[in-house]
Write an enzyme that holds these catalytic residues in place. Structure first.
Site, short mmCIF file in Angstrom:
data_model
loop_
_atom_site.label_atom_id
_atom_site.label_comp_id
_atom_site.label_asym_id
_atom_site.label_seq_id
_atom_site.Cartn_x
_atom_site.Cartn_y
_atom_site.Cartn_z
N GLY A 256 0.82 -1.20 0.00
CA GLY A 256 0.00 0.00 0.00
C GLY A 256 0.85 1.25 0.00
N GLY A 258 1.97 5.39 1.09
CA GLY A 258 2.07 6.30 2.22
C GLY A 258 2.96 5.83 3.35
CB CYS A 284 4.94 -3.52 0.16
SG CYS A 284 5.30 -1.85 -0.40
CG LEU A 285 1.52 0.00 4.31
CD1 LEU A 285 2.44 1.12 4.78
CD2 LEU A 285 0.20 0.59 3.83
CD GLN A 288 6.91 0.16 4.88
OE1 GLN A 288 5.98 0.96 5.03
NE2 GLN A 288 7.68 0.17 3.80
CG ASN A 326 6.31 0.96 -5.45
OD1 ASN A 326 6.85 2.05 -5.26
ND2 ASN A 326 5.02 0.84 -5.68
CG HIS A 368 5.98 -5.40 -4.55
ND1 HIS A 368 4.61 -5.31 -4.43
CD2 HIS A 368 6.48 -4.26 -4.01
CE1 HIS A 368 4.30 -4.15 -3.86
NE2 HIS A 368 5.42 -3.50 -3.60
CD GLU A 370 3.58 -8.28 -5.99
OE1 GLU A 370 3.62 -7.08 -6.30
OE2 GLU A 370 4.11 -8.73 -4.95
#
EC number: 6.3.5.5
Length: 398
Positions: A256, A258, A284-285, A288, A326, A368, A370
Site C-alpha cells: 500500500g 504512504g 511492502c506496507l 512495515q 516499490n 514484491h 509477486e
C-alpha cells in the site's frame, strides 16, 4: 525557449528545489502534485501506474521508450490509475502488441491523469538520486499556452506539496467492502486453449486466508489463489476481532501507499492477530505494519526503492534473488525486538528486506514477490506462508 512540440499541448514538471523540466502533455490537461520518484523497470508501465502503492506519487520511468505495447484490461493491477502523474522521455505513437487495447496517452487522458514526455529523464533521475525524492507538480495546458505561465504555476504547486511523511493513504485506496477473490495466475494456454487467468483449484488442499487491503495488487491475490488460498479481502480498518471471527487459517497484510506510522488501526490489528499465533504474511506496507506491531520503528528513505532489478540476499540460504521493489519507507533494523530475526537484506544499500518471528508463524517481506512487473525469484515466500499455515493446521489436529 521551450522544446515543446507544436502538435502537442505544452506541459511542465517542476520540483520543490526549483528545477524545471519543460515537455509536452501526454495525458489529461490540468495540474497535479505529488512526491516525484523514479522507477528503473524496463517493462510493466501499466502495472506500475495502476499499483495503489503509487498513490500521491509522480512516477518517472527511466527507460526511454514507454508506451510501445499499449495497454489492456488484463495488465491493470487495480481498477484505476493510482499514480498522481507519469513522466517519460519518449512516447512512441505506434503501438505494437497483439494484446493491446489502446494507447497509453489515451489511457491517461480517459482516466483524467496527467503525463509529461519529452524531458531529460536522466537529469531528473540524477537530481532525485542525489537530493532524494522531492515534492513536485505537473501542469499541462492547451496548445498555444504560455510556457512561462505554466512554469510559475508548477513551481508554486511543487513547493506547496507537504510530502509523504505522515500521510495515511491505506484507508484512502482500500476497498470499501468485503469481497471474495478466486482468480489465479495468468496462463498462456487456458482451459479453452486461449490466454486466460486461472481459478482456485478446489481439488487441492485449501487454506482460508483473510487479506487486508491496504492497496493490494491483483497479482498478489492471484499468486495466493494459485497456491490454494481461498481469499476473503477486507478493508484496511477491519478490526482484529472481525478477522479472527472468520476463523482464518492465515492472515495477509498487503502492500500500500504512504507512511505506515499513522496507520494505528492496522498496527493494532496486526499486533492482536500476531499475538494469537495466526500464521501471517506481510508485503511492502504490510511488512512495515507488522514491524511496527512488533515494536520496531520505521524510517523515511532518501529516494526509496522503485524498480525490478533489486538484488536481495536470503540470509538463511545465502541465495541472491533479483526482486521487484516499490517503497519509500523501511523498517529500522536497529529497533527490532529480540524475538524477531532478519531474513533478507538489500544488496544495494543493506536495508532490511525480510523478517521472521522466532516464536510465532509470522513472516514479512519489504519487496514484491509477486513482481508484476519484474522477476519471480522471491515468489517462494508465498510457498513459505502456505507451509506455515499447513504446519499450524497439522499441529491443531494432533
Amino acid at each position: 525557449m521551450s522544446p515543446l512540440l507544436p502538435s502537442f499541448p505544452p506541459a511542465v514538471l517542476a520540483l520543490a528545489d526549483g528545477s524545471i523540466f519543460p515537455g509536452y502533455s501526454i495525458g489529461a490537461p490540468g495540474e497535479t502534485t505529488g512526491e516525484v520518484v523514479f522507477n528503473t523497470a524496463l517493462t510493466g508501465y501499466q502495472e506500475i501506474i495502476t499499483d495503489p502503492s503509487y498513490s500521491r506519487q509522480i512516477v518517472t520511468l527511466t527507460y526511454p521508450h514507454i508506451g510501445n505495447v499499449g495497454v489492456n484490461a488484463q495488465d491493470a493491477e487495480s481498477d484505476r490509475i493510482h499514480a498522481a502523474g507519469l513522466v517519460v522521455k519518449d512516447l512512441p505513437k505506434r503501438v505494437s502488441s497483439f494484446r493491446s487495447e489502446g494507447a497509453l496517452d489515451d489511457y491517461l487522458t480517459k482516466a483524467g491523469v496527467l503525463g509529461i514526455a519529452g524531458i531529460d529523464t536522466r537529469k531528473l533521475t540524477r537530481i532525485l538520486r542525489d537530493k532524494g525524492a522531492q515534492s513536485g507538480a505537473i501542469v499541462a495546458g492547451k496548445v498555444g499556452d504560455s510556457y512561462e505561465t505554466l512554469v510559475s504555476k508548477a513551481l508554486e504547486l511543487a513547493k506547496a506539496f507537504p510530502g509523504m511523511s505522515g500521510l495515511d493513504l491505506a484507508k484512502v485506496v482500500t476497498t470499501q467492502k468485503v469481497y471474495e477473490w478466486r482468480e489465479a495466475e495468468w496462463n498462456l494456454h487456458g482451459a479453452d486453449g486461449k490466454p486466460a487467468y486461472g481459478t482456485l483449484d478446489t481439488g487441492k488442499p485449501i487454506n482460508k486466508v483473510v487479506a487486508y487491503d491496504f492497496g493490494v495488487k491483483r497479482n498478489i491475490l492471484r499468486m495466493l489463489t494459485e497456491r490454494g488460498c481461498q481469499l476473503t479481502v477486507v478493508p484496511a480498518q477491519t478490526t482484529a476481532a472481525e478477522v479472527l471471527a472468520m476463523n482464518p487459517d492465515g492472515v495477509f497484510f498487503s502492500n500500500g501507499p504512504g507512511d505506515p506510522g499513522p496507520c494505528d488501526y492496522a498496527i493494532a490489528a496486526a499486533k492482536e492477530i500476531i499475538e494469537k499465533g495466526v500464521p501471517t504474511f506481510g508485503i511492502c506496507l504490510g511488512h512495515q505494519i507488522m514491524g511496527l506491531a512488533a515494536g520496531a520503528k520505521t524510517l523515511k528513505m532518501k529516494f526509496g526503492h522503485h524498480g525490478a532489478n533489486h538484488p536481495v540476499k536470503d540470509l538463511d540460504t545465502g541465495r541472491v534473488a533479483i526482486t521487484s521493489q516499490n517503497h519509500g519507507f523501511a523498517v529500522d533494523a536497529n529497533t527490532l525486538p529480540d524475538n524477531i530475526r532478519v531474513t533478507h537484506v538489500s544488496l544495494f544499500d543493506g536495508s532490511l528486506q525480510g523478517l521472521a518471528w522466532k516464536d510465532k508463524p509470522e513472516l514479512c517481506f519489504q519487496g514484491h514477490p509477486e513482481a508484476s512487473p519484474g522477476p519471480h525469484d522471491i515468489a517462494y515466500l508465498f510457498d513459505r506462508f502456505v507451509e506455515l499455515m499447513n504446519a499450524a493446521s497439522k499441529k491443531e489436529g494432533e
